[in-house]
Design an enzyme around this catalytic site. Structure first.
Site, short mmCIF file in Angstrom:
data_model
loop_
_atom_site.label_atom_id
_atom_site.label_comp_id
_atom_site.label_asym_id
_atom_site.label_seq_id
_atom_site.Cartn_x
_atom_site.Cartn_y
_atom_site.Cartn_z
N GLU A 1 -39.89 30.61 -17.83
CA GLU A 1 -39.07 31.31 -16.84
C GLU A 1 -39.96 32.19 -15.96
O GLU A 1 -40.81 32.92 -16.50
CB GLU A 1 -38.03 32.18 -17.55
CG GLU A 1 -36.96 32.71 -16.61
CD GLU A 1 -35.91 33.53 -17.35
OE1 GLU A 1 -34.74 33.45 -16.97
OE2 GLU A 1 -36.27 34.24 -18.31
N HIS A 8 -28.55 39.75 -27.23
CA HIS A 8 -28.75 39.43 -25.81
C HIS A 8 -29.25 38.00 -25.64
O HIS A 8 -28.71 37.21 -24.84
CB HIS A 8 -29.74 40.43 -25.20
CG HIS A 8 -30.07 40.19 -23.76
ND1 HIS A 8 -29.66 41.05 -22.77
CD2 HIS A 8 -30.77 39.22 -23.13
CE1 HIS A 8 -30.10 40.61 -21.61
NE2 HIS A 8 -30.79 39.50 -21.80
N GLU A 9 -30.27 37.65 -26.41
CA GLU A 9 -30.86 36.30 -26.26
C GLU A 9 -29.89 35.21 -26.71
O GLU A 9 -29.81 34.15 -26.08
CB GLU A 9 -32.17 36.21 -27.04
CG GLU A 9 -33.25 37.19 -26.61
CD GLU A 9 -33.51 37.19 -25.11
OE1 GLU A 9 -33.54 36.09 -24.52
OE2 GLU A 9 -33.66 38.27 -24.52
N HIS A 35 -27.30 34.34 -24.24
CA HIS A 35 -27.80 33.42 -23.22
C HIS A 35 -27.53 31.96 -23.56
O HIS A 35 -27.55 31.11 -22.66
CB HIS A 35 -29.32 33.60 -23.05
CG HIS A 35 -29.72 34.64 -22.08
ND1 HIS A 35 -29.25 34.68 -20.78
CD2 HIS A 35 -30.57 35.70 -22.19
CE1 HIS A 35 -29.80 35.70 -20.15
NE2 HIS A 35 -30.60 36.34 -20.98
N GLU A 45 -28.21 37.26 -16.66
CA GLU A 45 -28.67 38.50 -17.27
C GLU A 45 -27.60 39.58 -17.39
O GLU A 45 -27.60 40.36 -18.35
CB GLU A 45 -29.89 39.03 -16.52
CG GLU A 45 -31.09 38.10 -16.54
CD GLU A 45 -31.57 37.75 -17.95
OE1 GLU A 45 -31.17 38.44 -18.91
OE2 GLU A 45 -32.35 36.80 -18.09
#
Length: 825
Positions: free
Chosen positions: A121, A290-291, A294, A313
């Site tokens: 990324e 958080h990850e 995703h 995000e």
């Protein structure tokens, strides 16, 4: 222009960890809407040996040309085609840049070893294979490695075949991936050690370098919980049969959401007994959540261009906190959301030079930088939280689910996100969202009482003067009080410049933005502020409202609407404050003012000591294992802040604890980091101890980071610059910024850090781009005070040479101007 899309990739890689090179063969199946006679792919730092295209039954050689500046290769096809199969042979580097396919160093049993991992990324998949390196160009992938027989390979899907080649190597093939973007691919090769849980449909694994899986139990178990939460909330099953969490020694960012192969800094995945604090554990949980969020927001549905980055995000930020709070409600996670995300977003978005949530530009031009991250992560998350509060949890969930189901395994833009949301809840919520997503900045709501009416008006807020005609649709909440007695709460939508609402009979004061759910600041008349101060003293207002009231006031000091003395006098209302949220924010505001306003340091430190000493006396200097997380976080922070404010009792306690540490005794992990900083600031002779401890193979990553913070905290200029020299020469690239950032806020060297930056410019420019820009933003806004013209002249020329850093430089120069004005006020 003819639309061309990849459908499937077959990637064959042969990485060599002794030469740090890899050979590759990539086959791509491509479909074009019309016949074409050339294909343009992205490549960067690859040596291409041959390009072939399938002509009927056979592959034939094709001419090709590479444009290194544009990072593109043009392949000339043998004929006009619309169904194209390419085969490209090439060689690449396993670099040390922490981007693309890179090497990460670790030490095991006294020997230096390496693993090879990827970080693609936003646009670095092209460093590992020729591809359409854009999030909209989704395809499926078959991955195959040939590696040393003693090593392990990891990719996005489970291994389906492993073959011994009889020459000391083996071939590993992985299952075909779901349809996905190139930036989410992962290749990992090395002597990985695993723990796993295969008790459910998905096999959960946690991978580390040798000897570290013993620290991974929390991360493994919590990853299972996060996947379960995601599946239950969205109603969409995770599509891959395994989920890997991978700890990487050298890592530029915090973590990366590669599909089913998430990579982390070691300290953000592993829990070290006796070292990881409660604050550290909380951060680990939030980062993992958080990850894994995703996996739905960004991986299942990806942005159709990087300008829509926020769709990844902002949702992951919000759900990172929501998931952690769901499983650990007693941690007070949403306090951290206000402190870290909302306040961080306010800080960035209060500048004239800011950006909308939907970033300007497109394609490779759009990147995550210190200038854009607070907007697409923190502000976006704050706006989603505000909208969720406005429409209700059930409606928000309906909108999310409809959006994900409509675009699963596809890509979406901002507008495509709005449409299913409106449909799901049966109301045009997109009208409100557009005012927050498409324009920069945020509003200041001014409140004036006129007899029995409350006049509310809005304008854009910024620290420096600017003229703007912008309007937002603002969900306003107002609590009314009669003296210290609560009366009622009302909700209105402020969508015009000014609106008027009635004040209930008997109401003497009102608090706007109840529980700080809205992304706006509030300016009161001075008489109203005086009355609100009484509600603070008596703790009639909630901790969130007590936090928000003084935080808005300090922002108005920085904008020139109030004086610093008015803010400091208002602190009298907080003399008996005992709640985490207002205290932690007051500490941050006072330290900022202390660093900037030389003439007020004595007054600021006296007020800080008065407020924080009574808190430390109540909770004690020594942690307890059963402390609430908020108490633990508060104690550690206030010990350091009161040390800065010349609290002799704290200095004595810190010195004694540091002496224990140097003698090999244990110090509670919840205060360990700041005891090290107090120790460094109290004893310059501790430098050698820190270096020896840092270099010891027995020292774990989290403790090394504590040490790096201490290296920037010495109380002697010569020792600090000695530590910074050591940092530039000996600290791994991914961690060099830590001592620099701490030194940038150290009063002993603030006035010399600008010169240090200039003297070390060539070395600093070699840092990872995000880290280098972080150095600029950390150092210049304070060290540039007193030499503003010199700094401005330097960067006006430098921005032309370093175009990629322009947004961060502009942001930094504006912060310098704000600080300069505050110092002179």
């Amino acid at each position: 222009m003819v639309v061309v899309n990849p459908k499937h990739y077959k990637i064959h890689l042969e990485p060599d960890l002794s030469s740090f090179r890899f050979d590759g063969i990539t086959e791509i199946l491509i479909e074009a809407e019309d016949d074409i006679n050339e294909v343009v792919l992205n490549v960067n730092d690859l040596a291409l040996w041959s390009c072939k295209a399938k002509d009927k039954e056979d592959f034939v050689d094709c001419n090709f040309s590479i444009n290194p500046n544009e990072q593109k290769v043009t392949v000339n096809l043998p004929d006009f085609m619309n169904n194209i199969e390419l085969k490209i042979e090439y060689t690449g580097k396993i670099n040390d840049l922490m981007v693309g396919f890179y090497r990460s160093k670790y030490e095991h049993e006294g020997k230096v070893e390496y693993i090879a991992v990827t970080q693609f990324e936003e646009i670095d998949a092209r460093r590992a294979f020729p591809c359409y390196d854009h999030p909209s160009k989704k395809a499926t992938f078959d991955i195959e490695f040939i590696i040393d027989e003693n090593l392990t390979g990891i990719s996005n899907t489970p291994i389906i075949e492993e073959e011994d080649l009889g020459d000391g190597r083996k071939r590993i093939k992985f299952e075909t991936t779901p349809k996905m973007s190139t930036y989410l691919l992962f290749f990992g090769v090395g002597d990985f050690e695993f723990i796993e849980d295969s008790s459910e449909e998905i096999v959960f694994r946690l991978a580390t370098t040798p000897g570290k899986t013993k620290y991974g139990e929390f991360g493994l178990e919590f990853s299972k919980k996060c996947i379960n939460y995601g599946e239950e909330y969205t109603g969409i099953k995770f599509p891959i049969k395994k989920m890997d969490q991978i700890a990487v020694p050298d890592f530029a960012h915090g973590a990366m959401e590669n599909y089913a192969a998430i990579t982390y800094r070691e300290n953000l995945l592993l829990v070290y007994p006796g070292i990881t604090s409660k604050a550290g554990l909380e951060t680990i949980a939030e980062v993992i959540a958080h990850e894994i969020a995703h996996m739905w927001f960004g991986n299942l549905v990806s942005p159709s261009d990087w300008k829509y980055y926020w769709l990844n995000e902002s949702f992951a930020t919000l759900f990172g906190f929501a998931i952690a709070d769901h499983y650990y409600p007693d941690w007070g996670i949403w306090n951290q959301f206000l402190v870290d995300e909302v306040n961080g977003a306010f800080e960035r978005d209060s500048l004239v030079e800011t950006l909308p949530i939907e970033l300007p530009g497109e394609g490779d031009q759009v990147k995550v930088t210190p200038a854009t991250a607070p907007i697409i992560y923190s502000k976006g998350g704050a706006i989603l939280q505000m909208i969720k509060g406005y429409i209700g949890e059930d409606n928000f969930k309906k909108g999310v689910n409809q959006f994900l189901k409509k675009y699963e395994f596809k890509c979406a833009s901002t507008n495509e996100y709005f449409i299913p949301f409106d449909k799901a809840i049966g109301a045009p919520i997109s009208d409100m969202m557009k005012t927050w997503v498409y324009q920069p900045g945020y509003p200041l709501v001014e409140a004036k009482r006129e007899n029995n009416e409350l006049v509310l008006s809005q304008k854009r807020f910024s620290f420096l003067n600017q003229h703007s005609d912008q309007l937002w649709m603002i969900p306003i909440t107002i609590s009314f009080y009669n003296g210290i007695n609560y009366l009622k709460t009302e909700k209105i939508l402020l969508d015009e410049r000014t609106t008027i609402t009635s004040i209930p009979e008997g109401s003497s004061v009102f608090k706007i933005n109840v529980e700080q759910t809205g992304f706006y600041r509030v300016k009161y008349e001075k008489e109203s502020l005086k009355e609100l101060g009484k509600l603070v003293i008596n703790k009639i207002l909630s901790p969130k409202d007590r936090y928000g009231l003084q935080n808005d006031l300090y922002a108005l000091v920085r904008s020139g609407d109030y004086s610093i003395d008015e803010y400091l006098n208002f602190m009298n209302h907080y003399e008996n404050e005992d709640a985490y949220l207002p205290l932690i924010n007051i500490a941050g505001n006072l330290i900022h003012a202390y660093n900037v306003i030389e003439s007020k340091r004595e007054k600021i430190s006296a007020i800080g000591r008065k407020i924080f000493t009574q808190v430390l006396d109540k909770i004690g200097y020594e942690p307890k294992d059963d402390d609430l997380h908020t108490i633990s976080l508060l104690r550690s922070n206030l010990l350091w802040v009161n040390f800065r404010f010349d609290d002799k009792h704290v200095a004595e306690f810190g010195s004694e604890k540091f002496k224990d540490l140097m003698e090999g005794k244990s110090v509670h992990p919840d205060i360990l980091a700041n005891i090290m900083r107090i120790g460094a600031a109290s004893d310059d002779f501790s430098y050698e101890w820190f270096i020896k401890k840092f270099e010891s193979p027995e020292t774990e990553e989290q403790e090394r980071l504590y040490i790096l913070g201490a290296l920037g905290s010495f109380n002697n200029k010569n020792t600090i610059f000695k530590a910074l020299s050591y940092t530039m020469e000996n600290v791994p690239s991914g961690n060099k910024i830590y001592p620099i950032v701490y030194a940038a806020g150290n009063l002993e060297v603030i006035d010399q850090m600008w010169l240090w930056y200039q003297e070390n410019l060539l070395q600093l420019e070699k840092l990872h781009q995000y880290h280098y820009e972080t150095v600029i933003t950390s150092v210049v806004s304070l060290s540039g005070l007193g030499r503003e013209a010199e700094v401005k002249n330097f960067f006006e020329k430098y921005m032309n040479e370093r175009e990629s850093a322009k947004d961060s430089i502009k942001m930094t120069l504006e912060r310098l101007e704000i600080n300069s004005r505050l110092r002179e006020s």
